[in-house]
Design a protein around this motif. Structure first.
Motif, PDB file in Angstrom:
ATOM      1  N   ARG A   1     -26.954   3.198   4.809  1.00 36.90           N
ATOM      2  CA  ARG A   1     -27.280   4.360   3.986  1.00 36.90           C
ATOM      3  C   ARG A   1     -28.720   4.292   3.495  1.00 36.90           C
ATOM      4  O   ARG A   1     -29.430   5.306   3.473  1.00 36.90           O
ATOM      5  N   GLN A   2     -29.160   3.105   3.104  1.00 39.92           N
ATOM      6  CA  GLN A   2     -30.538   2.962   2.640  1.00 39.92           C
ATOM      7  C   GLN A   2     -31.533   3.230   3.762  1.00 39.92           C
ATOM      8  O   GLN A   2     -32.561   3.885   3.552  1.00 39.92           O
ATOM      9  N   GLU A   3     -31.223   2.720   4.957  1.00 42.92           N
ATOM     10  CA  GLU A   3     -32.125   2.955   6.095  1.00 42.92           C
ATOM     11  C   GLU A   3     -32.196   4.438   6.435  1.00 42.92           C
ATOM     12  O   GLU A   3     -33.264   4.958   6.746  1.00 42.92           O
TER      13      GLU A   3
ATOM     14  N   TRP B   1     -24.565  11.541  -2.776  1.00 42.96           N
ATOM     15  CA  TRP B   1     -25.028  10.540  -1.815  1.00 42.96           C
ATOM     16  C   TRP B   1     -26.181   9.735  -2.423  1.00 42.96           C
ATOM     17  O   TRP B   1     -27.289   9.716  -1.901  1.00 42.96           O
ATOM     18  N   ARG B   2     -25.900   9.061  -3.521  1.00 44.39           N
ATOM     19  CA  ARG B   2     -26.923   8.280  -4.209  1.00 44.39           C
ATOM     20  C   ARG B   2     -26.741   6.796  -3.933  1.00 44.39           C
ATOM     21  O   ARG B   2     -25.628   6.326  -3.722  1.00 44.39           O
ATOM     22  N   LEU B   3     -27.848   6.047  -3.983  1.00 47.29           N
ATOM     23  CA  LEU B   3     -27.803   4.631  -3.671  1.00 47.29           C
ATOM     24  C   LEU B   3     -28.986   3.932  -4.316  1.00 47.29           C
ATOM     25  O   LEU B   3     -30.008   4.572  -4.613  1.00 47.29           O
ATOM     26  N   PRO B   4     -28.905   2.634  -4.539  1.00 45.92           N
ATOM     27  CA  PRO B   4     -30.026   1.905  -5.142  1.00 45.92           C
ATOM     28  C   PRO B   4     -31.156   1.726  -4.140  1.00 45.92           C
ATOM     29  O   PRO B   4     -30.903   1.484  -2.952  1.00 45.92           O
ATOM     30  N   PRO B   5     -32.402   1.835  -4.580  1.00 51.13           N
ATOM     31  CA  PRO B   5     -33.532   1.615  -3.657  1.00 51.13           C
ATOM     32  C   PRO B   5     -33.575   0.165  -3.172  1.00 51.13           C
ATOM     33  O   PRO B   5     -33.150  -0.751  -3.870  1.00 51.13           O
ATOM     34  N   ARG B   6     -34.114  -0.010  -1.979  1.00 51.33           N
ATOM     35  CA  ARG B   6     -34.323  -1.363  -1.454  1.00 51.33           C
ATOM     36  C   ARG B   6     -35.694  -1.860  -1.895  1.00 51.33           C
ATOM     37  O   ARG B   6     -36.648  -1.094  -2.014  1.00 51.33           O
TER      38      ARG B   6
END
Length: 231
Positions: free
Chosen positions: A145-147, A44-49
């Motif tokens: 997902r970022q939130e 569950w990885r994602l780029p930072p905002r």
């Protein structure tokens, strides 16, 4: 869930899956730890905002049960920065690990047991075994997902800090930390705090074999970063 959690269909499904996992795993053996370095993270990885985590503000205000002098933006940014320093996730954010930190911080507030790196990693392993693969990931809008990452990361640090400070102030303060954890957990994920802690306690038997997620526990690190006063 409460309105402050701003639930969407994926977040509602997450709470429902966690509820099922607590029931299904209650009498099961703890998941076997993987001793490879890459096992500390999840998919569950994602780029930072680049923007400030303003979406986490309602959840933080709900946790504290009060307004924040000067507004929550500075505290939100501080907690998120502090979490990332602890997580050592490199160039990406790991929502699975942030969720594990939040669940572990809730247990810390209830049991007054430190969220050590080993306990944190044990919760990650439990989420991998029982939760993460049961929910869609790539099909969920990136902003959602970022939130969610920002919210759980901020709540984990804020609750960890409050619990550490409460441990120095007596039973009334500890009771307030438990209330915060109970209310936040119910509002964010619809989970019962004693039921969560009963399962997470069962993971302690296997933590010695689990890889460490870092050099310090979440609460102590938060306390040293935020100073001597509760958040």
């Amino acid at each position: 869930m409460t309105d402050t959690a701003a639930p969407n269909s994926w977040q509602l499904a997450l709470g429902q899956r966690l509820t099922q996992a607590l029931a299904e795993s209650r009498l099961a053996h703890p998941p076997q730890a993987d001793d490879t370095a890459s096992a500390t993270g999840t998919h569950w990885r994602l780029p930072p905002r680049d923007t400030a985590p303003s979406g986490a503000a309602p959840a933080l205000l709900e946790l504290l049960g009060t307004s924040i002098a000067g507004g929550p933006e500075t505290l939100l940014a501080h907690c998120l920065r502090h979490y990332r320093q602890l997580a050592h996730d490199g160039e990406s954010d790991d929502l699975g690990r942030a969720l594990a930190a939040y669940l572990g911080a809730c247990r810390q507030a209830f049991d007054q047991e430190a969220l050590t790196p080993q306990r944190w990693q044990a919760v990650v392993q439990w989420l991998k075994a029982w939760v993460l693969d049961a929910l869609p990931w790539d099909s969920v809008p990136l902003a959602q997902r970022q939130e969610a990452f920002e919210r759980f990361a901020v709540l984990a640090v804020a609750l960890g800090e409050w619990t550490v400070q409460a441990s120095r102030q007596g039973q009334a303060a500890l009771a307030s930390a438990t209330w915060m954890a109970r209310t936040s957990l119910r509002g964010q994920l619809g989970l019962d705090l004693p039921a969560l802690c009963a399962v997470l306690r069962g993971l302690d038997a296997s933590i010695a074999a689990n890889p460490s997620a870092g050099a310090v526990d979440l609460g102590a690190a938060a306390a040293s970063g935020l100073g001597s006063k509760p958040v």
